[in-house]
Scaffold this motif. Structure first.
Motif: not given
Length: 158
Positions: A94-103, A109-112
């Motif tokens: 999920y986090l490797m997708q380019n369309d996800i805002d860095s914030k 990432n912190q919640e997980i």
């Protein structure tokens, strides 16, 4: 022949159970008092119940102990370590997708990470969960034994 063997086995088990009870409590009456007090702590009940009410209180305590035991057994039987790898794998994709805002990526990432810390905590303390399960099982066995000692009710329970 079978009935006498069954009766002998039941008497032997009853004798063993009574020996165990007496090693933990001085008498069945002391054990009953203990579990009636436990029921009072778990649920608000009368402090001086009648015999019929004692049975009902112990029956409700038995039901509550079964709920606790089932819950703790589920926690103890779950393979927490396997879940961590699955979550990390899914999150990585999920986090490797380019369309996800860095914030959003950082917050996710912190919640997980917080959830994973909790799972690691549970995984590392599974021996404590098993100990609690054993304690609950012992209390459940004792209360079940007390319930069987009420002759008017034991026939209707079987």
């Amino acid at each position: 022949m079978e009935n006498s063997q069954t009766k002998n086995i039941q008497e032997e088990v009853s004798g063993i159970m009574n020996q165990y009870i007496l090693s933990q409590f001085r008498s069945e009456k002391e054990m009953k008092t203990y579990y009636l007090q436990m029921s009072t702590m778990i649920r608000s009940t009368d402090s001086h119940p009648s015999i019929d009410k004692e049975y009902t209180i112990l029956k409700k305590l038995c039901s509550k102990l079964k709920q606790y035991y089932s819950f703790i057994q589920t926690l103890g039987d779950y393979e927490w370590g396997k879940g961590i790898a699955d979550i990390q794998k899914a999150l990585g994709i999920y986090l490797m997708q380019n369309d996800i805002d860095s914030k959003v990526r950082k917050q996710t990432n912190q919640e997980i990470a917080t959830q994973l810390q909790f799972i690691v905590f549970l995984s590392g303390n599974s021996n404590i969960i098993k100990q609690i399960q054993g304690i609950l099982h012992q209390h459940l066995s004792n209360v079940t034994h007390l319930l069987r000692s009420y002759p008017a009710h034991s026939k209707s329970e079987e």
